[in-house]
Design an enzyme around this catalytic site. Structure first.
Site, short mmCIF file in Angstrom:
data_model
loop_
_atom_site.label_atom_id
_atom_site.label_comp_id
_atom_site.label_asym_id
_atom_site.label_seq_id
_atom_site.Cartn_x
_atom_site.Cartn_y
_atom_site.Cartn_z
N THR A 7 20.31 -8.82 -48.18
CA THR A 7 18.75 -9.31 -48.46
C THR A 7 18.73 -10.17 -49.56
O THR A 7 17.58 -10.40 -49.90
CB THR A 7 17.82 -8.16 -48.19
OG1 THR A 7 18.39 -6.87 -49.19
CG2 THR A 7 17.86 -7.78 -47.11
N GLY A 8 19.82 -10.26 -50.54
CA GLY A 8 19.68 -11.24 -51.47
C GLY A 8 19.39 -10.56 -52.75
O GLY A 8 19.00 -11.34 -53.76
N LYS A 9 20.03 -9.34 -53.24
CA LYS A 9 19.27 -8.65 -54.50
C LYS A 9 19.95 -9.46 -55.52
O LYS A 9 19.45 -9.59 -56.52
CB LYS A 9 19.69 -7.17 -54.57
CG LYS A 9 18.85 -6.22 -53.18
CD LYS A 9 19.25 -4.85 -53.09
CE LYS A 9 20.58 -4.60 -52.76
NZ LYS A 9 20.56 -4.67 -51.14
N HIS B 98 30.58 -4.54 -15.52
CA HIS B 98 29.88 -3.50 -16.67
C HIS B 98 28.96 -4.22 -17.29
O HIS B 98 27.78 -3.71 -17.53
CB HIS B 98 31.06 -3.12 -17.57
CG HIS B 98 30.74 -2.52 -18.77
ND1 HIS B 98 30.84 -1.03 -18.83
CD2 HIS B 98 30.07 -2.73 -19.92
CE1 HIS B 98 30.31 -0.53 -19.98
NE2 HIS B 98 29.86 -1.58 -20.78
N GLU B 99 29.19 -5.50 -17.61
CA GLU B 99 28.30 -6.29 -18.42
C GLU B 99 26.89 -6.53 -17.66
O GLU B 99 25.83 -6.66 -18.03
CB GLU B 99 28.81 -7.72 -19.02
CG GLU B 99 29.99 -7.35 -19.92
CD GLU B 99 29.99 -6.34 -21.05
OE1 GLU B 99 28.68 -6.22 -21.63
OE2 GLU B 99 30.72 -5.74 -21.57
#
Ligand code: NHX
Ligand code: ZN
Length: 596
Positions: free
Chosen positions: A206-208, A423-424
């Protein structure tokens, strides 16, 4: 934890270094040896004889190196003689009209021979040094007591708030810190207590770090940075002394910023963990001591970052320490657009590329993810020799960040391809059928990373709460893949293990944390506190099982009622490999029905 590959390359580099050092030493030794051998060997004569020769004007030149005299005779002969340590012969030689050169070799006579003898010693010392570096707990162990921050020592930062997007509130809160660093006297004149420590709280990416650097850049002050994990990976006592050194340096460069990343590595609650954590405690104590030592005139702001503020020692958060808290949330849609715009500044975007649309498709992405996305897109565009980054590259960039790069080289049999497709599409159709499920963004049977196929949901924007109906729809969607395998092939595969893991995890949280099962609100002491009683644990398991059973029944019902659509879409997917949400809608047609 260090990346093993990094370690390996470090190792080979060291091996290379040892080799190079040994080679160099051998060359040097050989050269010295040859030099000694080729020089015309001087005849060693007594000093008295040399002085006699000088008196007879047989000598032209004398080089005095400590107690050794090297004389060149008029006829070219070389003589060597030894004088008494205190004896001065210069005066006499000068009187005889001889050129005298005195060479200061700094004390004891070190002849070429002793130099050569030193070479192996140097090699051994070099090897010991290299081995020490490699044998310690890590490389940093060698710089005992020297602050790791020294490497960034007083780094001048060019990042400013303009380079930081999507965290407007944090920027506002930190603008005050910038003001203080720029004009501390104003604050002092008002008798304001100057903040010492700021805690940046936010999930990874988050850019700390960026924000902390931008504070230094805005204020125009040096930036000292170190990671908490660097403090604790070392020998006992080293962490504390590093803290001391770091602050000593910072004081010399004040006003400045000290940035401590991952402070939780040192700042965990003391005394909660078993075993020897003396090192961490010492480091933490030293940090507290340093911060308490700041007086009114210390223009240093300590910024620390963590994604686990809950585990921090309360002492760190007391007034006068990290008493300011700035929260960095994952960016919302506007923030993501702003971040994309910052990162797109230096990248050519094709006309018509809409970053707002990309922002919409990337809910849940962190700033780092978005930077990554744009970088991947740029790489793809460059590889395809395109003039600019287009929508196609950006979409593939999203997929790479979500699920990893494509692995087209993986060979998959026709039968397995079929299983993957069903499956998908099983996931996708359950999502499409349930009103409370998230929209389908993409279905693909192209291998990416560990996965053979993926179904990507478009995350909901701007929602902070999730209802029980939504979570139940998620359980059913996760089980749609398994249900489709069973319905079409009459057997199931190991491939669904990821899905099943996610299902049991979610079901359990619904029971314990959210009180959403038939058990009602469960009185538990919190998610990661003391364990449940055996009786309650058994009830929780049963309640979770019941949620899973219901969800699986829902998925089966939806798919067996829509078996023809399942076949149509899966067979189509086998041909096209990837479908967007819109393409899926078009194929399902207007008679598609949605249920609760
Ligand atoms: C294997 N992979 O491990 C093979 C290569 C059922 C059609 N032998 O559920 O690919 O079996 O809806 C992140 C994401 C492992 C990490 C998915 C790690 C999947 C994925 C196991 C599709 N899509 N399973 C799925 C799948 C597998 C796996 C993962 C991961 C399959 C399924 C992986
Ligand atoms: Zn699946």
């Amino acid at each position: 934890m260090r990346d093993p590959r990094q370690w390996l390359s470090g190792l080979t580099r060291r091996a290379w270094l040892i080799g190079a050092a040994a080679f160099f030493a051998i060359c040097l030794g050989t050269a010295l040896f040859l030099m000694r051998d080729t020089a015309p060997a001087p005849a060693t004569i007594p000093i008295s004889q040399l002085l006699d020769l000088a008196d007879q004007h047989q000598i032209r030149r004398v080089v005095i190196a400590d107690n050794q005299l090297y004389a060149t005779a008029v006829d070219g002969h070389q003589y060597q003689a030894t004088k008494e340590p205190q004896q001065t012969v210069t005066e006499q030689l000068r009187r005889d009209g001889i050129t005298v050169v005195v060479v200061d070799r700094g004390g004891g006579a070190i002849g070429l021979n002793s130099l050569i003898a030193l070479v192996p010693l140097l090699i051994i010392l070099g090897m010991i040094w290299v081995m020490l570096r490699r044998g310690g707990p890590n490389n940093q162990a060698m710089s005992f007591g020297r602050s790791g921050a020294r490497r960034y020592g007083g780094q001048n930062v060019t990042v400013t708030f303009d380079d930081v997007a999507g965290v407007d509130e944090a920027k506002q809160e930190l603008a005050e810190i910038v003001q203080f660093l720029k004009h501390p006297e104003r604050f002092r004149a008002m008798g304001a207590r100057i903040p010492k420590g700021v805690l940046l709280v936010g999930p990874p990416g988050t850019g700390k770090t960026l924000v902390a650097r931008a504070v230094a850049g805005e204020a125009g002050v040096p930036f000292f940075s170190i990671s908490g994990s660097e403090f604790v990976e070392m020998f006992v006592g080293v962490g504390a002394s590093r803290v001391r050194d770091l602050f000593r340096q910072a004081r010399r460069h004040a006003p400045c910023i000290i940035f401590i990343d991952e402070i939780d590595a040192v700042g965990r609650q003391r005394g909660t963990s078993v075993g020897g954590h003396d090192e961490r405690e010492q480091t933490l104590n030293q940090l507290l001591v340093e911060m308490d030592g700041f007086d009114l005139h210390t223009n240093i702001i300590v910024i620390a970052a963590t994604n686990r503020p809950d585990v921090l020692d309360a002492a760190l958060l007391r007034p006068g320490r990290f008493d300011r808290r700035v929260v960095l949330d994952p960016p919302d849609i506007r923030g993501r657009q702003a971040i994309l715009e910052v990162h797109a500044r230096s990248k050519p975007l094709a006309p018509g590329v809409d970053l707002a649309a990309i922002a919409q498709q990337t809910a849940g992405f962190s700033g780092a993810d978005l930077a990554n996305l744009l970088n991947e897109a740029a790489i793809l565009a460059a590889r395809a020799n395109k003039p600019a980054i287009g929508r196609e590259e950006l979409e593939e960039g999203i997929m790479r960040v979500v699920a990893g790069p494509e692995r087209r080289s993986r060979v998959v049999s026709e039968y397995e391809r079929s299983i993957i497709a069903y499956h998908e599409v099983g996931h996708a159709l359950v999502m499409k059928a349930l009103r409370h499920a998230l929209p389908v963004q993409k279905v693909s049977i192209i291998s990416r990373g560990q996965a053979l196929g993926v179904t990507v949901q478009a995350p909901r924007e701007d929602s902070y709460l999730t209802s029980r109906a939504q979570l139940k729809a998620r359980l059913a969607s996760l089980l749609g893949g398994r249900a489709a395998e069973e319905l079409i092939f009459g057997d199931v595969t190991t491939g669904a293990r990821q899905d099943l893991e996610a299902v049991s995890d979610l079901a359990r949280r619904m029971v314990i944390e959210f009180g959403m099962s038939d058990l009602g609100i469960v009185a538990t002491p919190g998610r990661d506190a003391s364990p449940l009683s055996a009786d309650l644990a058994a009830q929780v398991d049963r309640a979770a099982m019941q949620l899973i059973d219901e969800a699986f029944a829902t998925a089966r019902r939806i798919l067996s009622e829509r078996r023809d659509k399942l076949v149509t879409v899966a067979e189509h997917l086998k041909k096209v490999e990837t479908m967007s949400g819109e393409e899926l809608d078009a194929l399902l047609g207007p008679d598609w029905t949605v249920c609760d």
